[in-house]
Design a protein around this motif. Structure first.
Motif, PDB file in Angstrom:
ATOM      1  N   LEU A  24       1.126  -0.843   0.160  1.00 45.19           N
ATOM      2  CA  LEU A  24       0.043  -0.106   0.124  1.00 45.19           C
ATOM      3  C   LEU A  24       0.569   0.993  -0.242  1.00 45.19           C
ATOM      4  O   LEU A  24       0.361   2.312  -0.755  1.00 45.19           O
ATOM      5  CB  LEU A  24      -1.196  -0.117   1.070  1.00 45.19           C
ATOM      6  N   HIS A  28       0.820   4.209  -2.827  1.00 45.09           N
ATOM      7  CA  HIS A  28       0.760   5.409  -2.566  1.00 45.09           C
ATOM      8  C   HIS A  28       1.957   6.053  -2.534  1.00 45.09           C
ATOM      9  O   HIS A  28       1.217   7.922  -3.166  1.00 45.09           O
ATOM     10  CB  HIS A  28       0.694   5.491  -0.778  1.00 45.09           C
ATOM     11  N   GLU A  89      -7.299   5.336  -3.441  1.00 50.33           N
ATOM     12  CA  GLU A  89      -7.277   6.661  -2.867  1.00 50.33           C
ATOM     13  C   GLU A  89      -8.139   6.933  -1.934  1.00 50.33           C
ATOM     14  O   GLU A  89      -7.867   7.955  -0.540  1.00 50.33           O
ATOM     15  CB  GLU A  89      -7.135   8.234  -4.170  1.00 50.33           C
ATOM     16  N   PHE A  92      -6.526   5.358   1.415  1.00 52.29           N
ATOM     17  CA  PHE A  92      -5.884   5.778   2.091  1.00 52.29           C
ATOM     18  C   PHE A  92      -6.827   7.447   2.266  1.00 52.29           C
ATOM     19  O   PHE A  92      -5.863   7.935   3.771  1.00 52.29           O
ATOM     20  CB  PHE A  92      -4.840   6.723   1.387  1.00 52.29           C
TER      21      PHE A  92
END
Length: 150
Positions: A24, A28, A89, A92
């Motif tokens: 991840l 990111h 996104e 996140f």
């Protein structure tokens, strides 16, 4: 990468793809504009080069990133997110919100750029576009059963 969870659950099956250490964080960094191998490596201190290379190959196989050769000698690649990768996104952002609410040392917060106010996660009804106050998780088979009953 091997599938670790043989559970009929969206969370478990998603973790089979993005649940490995560093995965991840790599996605990111690409989302944040680090598109070259060395940029990603520099942004993630402590990740071994061979592990980064393996994760990038796996993310490409899973359809979360696309790879473009931009230099032949030596071969160098640019990594960009696919549509599926870009959809992370929201994950996140939700983790940032969770962290700002629950971590003792908070590094980021999600704000409305117009006001500077922090924002929260909301659920929107896909059909009506209205904000939903409560949600329910149901099995897909249960959803098919409900549609058959109508």
């Amino acid at each position: 990468m091997k599938s670790r969870y043989n559970i009929p659950c969206n969370i478990a099956q998603s973790l089979n793809i993005i649940g490995d250490r560093w995965t991840l964080l790599i996605v990111h960094e690409i989302l944040n504009g680090q598109t070259l191998f060395n940029e990603i490596k520099k942004a993630l201190p402590g990740i071994p080069s061979n592990l980064l290379s393996d994760r990038l190959k796996y993310l490409e196989e899973e359809g979360l990133i696309s790879v473009e050769l931009y230099s032949d000698h030596p071969p160098r690649y640019r990594y960009t997110l696919t549509k599926n990768g870009e959809e992370l996104e929201h994950v996140f952002n939700t983790l940032i919100i969770w962290g700002s609410n629950n971590l003792q040392k908070c590094y980021k917060k999600l704000i409305d750029p117009k006001t500077g106010d922090e924002v929260a996660v909301a659920y929107i009804n896909k059909k009506t576009g209205e904000v939903v106050d409560t949600v329910e998780v149901i099995a897909v088979q249960e959803e098919l059963q409900r549609a058959g009953d109508e």
